[in-house]
Design an enzyme around this catalytic site. Sequence first.
Site, PDB file in Angstrom:
ATOM      1  N   HIS B 236       0.861  -1.186   0.000  1.00 43.27           N
ATOM      2  CA  HIS B 236       0.000   0.000   0.000  1.00 43.27           C
ATOM      3  C   HIS B 236       0.895   1.232   0.000  1.00 43.27           C
ATOM      4  CE1 HIS B 236      -3.005   2.906   1.267  1.00 43.27           C
ATOM      5  NE2 HIS B 236      -3.947   1.996   1.142  1.00 43.27           N
ATOM      6  N   ARG B 256      -6.682  10.466   0.237  1.00 45.38           N
ATOM      7  CA  ARG B 256      -6.553  10.968  -1.136  1.00 45.38           C
ATOM      8  C   ARG B 256      -7.913  11.121  -1.795  1.00 45.38           C
ATOM      9  NH1 ARG B 256      -3.136   6.530  -3.202  1.00 45.38           N
ATOM     10  NH2 ARG B 256      -3.398   5.634  -1.125  1.00 45.38           N
TER      11      ARG B 256
END
Lengths: 247, 606
Positions: B236, B256
């Site tokens: 990740h 995000r």
Amino acid sequence: MAKATFSVWRGDKSAGAFKDYSTEVSEGMVVLDAVHQIQAEAAPDLACRWNCKAGKCGSCSAEINGMPKLMCMTRLNTLDLSKPVTIEPMKAFPLVRDLVTDVSWNFRVKKTIKKFKPRKPDAADGTWRVHNDDIERPQEMRKCIECFLCQNVCHVLRDHAKHEEFIGPRFFVYTAALEMNPIDDENRVDDLKAKHGIGYCNITKCCTKVCPEHITITDNAIIPLKERVVDEHYDPLKKLLKVFTGK
Amino acid sequence: MAEFQTHEHDVLVIGAGGAGLRAAIEASSAGVSVGLLTKSLLGKAHTVMAEGGMAAAMANVDDRDSWKVHFADTMRGGQYLNNWRMAELHAQQAPDRVRELEAWGAVFDRTKDGRILQRNFGGHRYPRLAHVGDRTGLEMIRTLQDHGIHTGMTVYMEHTVAALLKDGNKIAGAVGYDREKGQLRVFRAKAVVLATGGIGRAYKITSNSWEYTGDGHALAYQAGADLVDMEFVQFHPTGMVWPPSVRGILVTEGVRGEGGVLRNKDGKRFMFDDIPDNYKPQTADKEEEGWRYVTGDKNARRPPELLTRDHVARCINREVKAGRGSPHGGVFLDIAWIKEKIPNAPEHIRKKLPSMYHQFKQLADLDITTTPMEVGPTTHYIMGGVKVNGDTQMSTVPGLFAAGEVAGGLHGANRLGGNSLSDLIVFGKLAGEHAAKYAKENGVGQVHQDQVDAAAKALLAPFERGASAESPYKVQYDLQDNMQALVGIVRKEDEMLKALDVIEGLKKRAEVVGIAGTREYNPGWHTAFDLGNLLTCAEAVTRAAIERKESRGGHFRDDYPTKDEKVFGTFNTVIRKGPDGKMQLERVPLTPMPQHLKDAIEQEKK
Ligand SMILES: Cc1cc2nc3c(=O)[nH]c(=O)nc-3n(C[C@H](O)[C@H](O)[C@H](O)COP(=O)(O)OP(=O)(O)OC[C@H]3O[C@@H](n4cnc5c(N)ncnc54)[C@H](O)[C@@H]3O)c2cc1C
Ligand code: SF4
Ligand code: SF4
Ligand code: FES
């Protein structure tokens, strides 16, 4: 690098004592890191529970310098390291070993609370329409990570051991979440009074103070539930309505 | 011969995360007797940590979404190595499974008109993730747990399975022990569902907990089942990097999705520099357009920060290696900047990302509403796993099923964020349904004492060797260092060959680890037992990664940096235990995709 001493409770149901371990401390460390270091260096069989190491699973509850806390969210820089830091298991539950307690009672209690029962869907496709304003309260209650720290500090359980008559703050939070769920259609008010012992709570707010999820247990869960109990039981009109509507 | 307590169920579900709970609920409601085992307490499995959301094409926020788009997104994200049948079923059934959670008590965030809200996530064309702030996994596991306990299943908390039992080629049950007392247990069952999650603990920097030691992968392998796509491990892009003790803890992609941007030490949004060709048509090339996208402008394209995880992770790696990283070897993830765009930004951030806010405040003394975070890649998820039939979730061993992270196929070479939680409920249900069906159609197998004794002997051996023998913790640390350094985010042939040697050495050391103390709640014992599983998984990942001499999805080779469709785009790697007891690898050709699915993919390429 600096070393610190941790005084960890070691033992089982029959006997136990604090044992001192000294280990290196580095920047950002939490109590759980220290316990892991001690396991790897000196006490591979030191029993403790943990999973997420990020305050999300509620496994690592313990009493640190006497304060009920999550070990994974307690930074060492918030503790006085000039003297030994004590780490002990929760007190309101039977000890299994070292820092691990038998919390299975909580899981049995949950089963006694009537489960979620959805009302009829709002839309033809079987879904519900719920407004943002109506989810804030149940969502606050649903933040609970079942760390059982609130159960641990509640005097009704800790000092008076009313485990058979009183479900404890965690399960008032649970009941409140269900009762406040805008889709739920069940009624748990009678049980609260008769089976779940809400009357024992005298609003000391100790539970709210220790909740790592900052759930305002007393003000937002217990008091509204108590009010409902009072309303339903002492308001003859409501009681009558109840007979007619079945709610 | 060791003492055993015996339990009997029609269906035994190993693992009580989202997949295991959903499987157990389904099997219980089919009227068979179900035993559900978990290494931890109920409700503490990995699923509880999931943050961002679950992907389902409900089209509540953007009505252009449909199962076909979700299917195409999943296949593209997986670089077309996915089991297309699983990707199809997943995309079709996820919406119903999410709505079912609501009917069982889940309280999702809402749209203005009162429906389940959906958010943007990397690789998903439209806002698709049903969520509850950034604690969606908690909502899922609690809903399933609270519903499940009323369906009649028996839950065995803090029980660990150490081996599967077979009668001939069929599954017959499992052997394990309970943590509290350390007593050995035999579970007889007609069907077994593995739902044990992943293998992240094979690596040093990981978002995964102590439970993620690849037990299910190893149990299946030892029982003779095939493992598929084991080279594909997801790193990740955004784990915490500072302070050291929290290194690896996840920072949700939701940051995000809500407008967070990645910058290097010069303040540059480096993701704009490297947008892969196949994503260019859908990716913003100006910062302004990216912002419009995250605020819901349907005509805008997504910012490059929301490209797939494999790509973002490699870009971060590149920035750090090129000396453009943050002070502690990561890059900056900045959500605070949105105050330039919206009033009361701090409040908005705390509302949308409450657990990220607390995580940084408490663990790093950092306020994400005012200060950028430092982040870097962390081992997060394994795409590979037990090879299953897409319709039934049965493995190559009759009676053995798998669902959730332990199963392979759905995600191909790279998983899209949010596709795991939906995977759990879609395939958990199918596995439970088919395991119950299988149990009804098949009798209970015989338990063979020699298998039980062998498992018991292996389990108890570390006690006999005692505390003066090798420490299991040491072996585990050495394995983690090895995998991190040699089979990590960027791979090379010579390094991986070296890793295999190291693994061989570690296997020998694992055979002689010893522990002190009693059998009661002894974490050292657990760690000793975990080693075997971790090593099996580490070897499988390494061998498969050596075989795939190209770069694709989560698998990046420095010595073969490009994708090679002609050779490597045509098969999956399959690992199994050979007749000689050694690990075997086979290239298994992809099965041809039906035309209607090919059309769905073509449609979305435009
Ligand atoms: C921090 C974090 C955030 C994430 N966020 C998201 C997200 O937003 N969206 C998304 O889709 N995915 C997300 N993921 C991925 C997703 O959470 C996991 O892939 C998923 O929860 C795995 O679920 P599972 O049911 O397969 O296994 P788990 O939930 O891990 O459960 C595994 C179970 O198996 C048991 N078990 C294992 N071995 C044994 C054994 N030997 N004997 C008995 N029991 C055993 C364990 O005790 C546990 O109960 C996230 C992951 C992490 C780590
Ligand atoms: S407020 Fe009530 S439930 Fe909470 S600790 Fe006090 S007595 Fe217990
Ligand atoms: S209400 Fe708070 S203190 Fe009590 S169990 Fe839940 S999270 Fe823990
Ligand atoms: S380990 Fe999960 S809350 Fe501490």
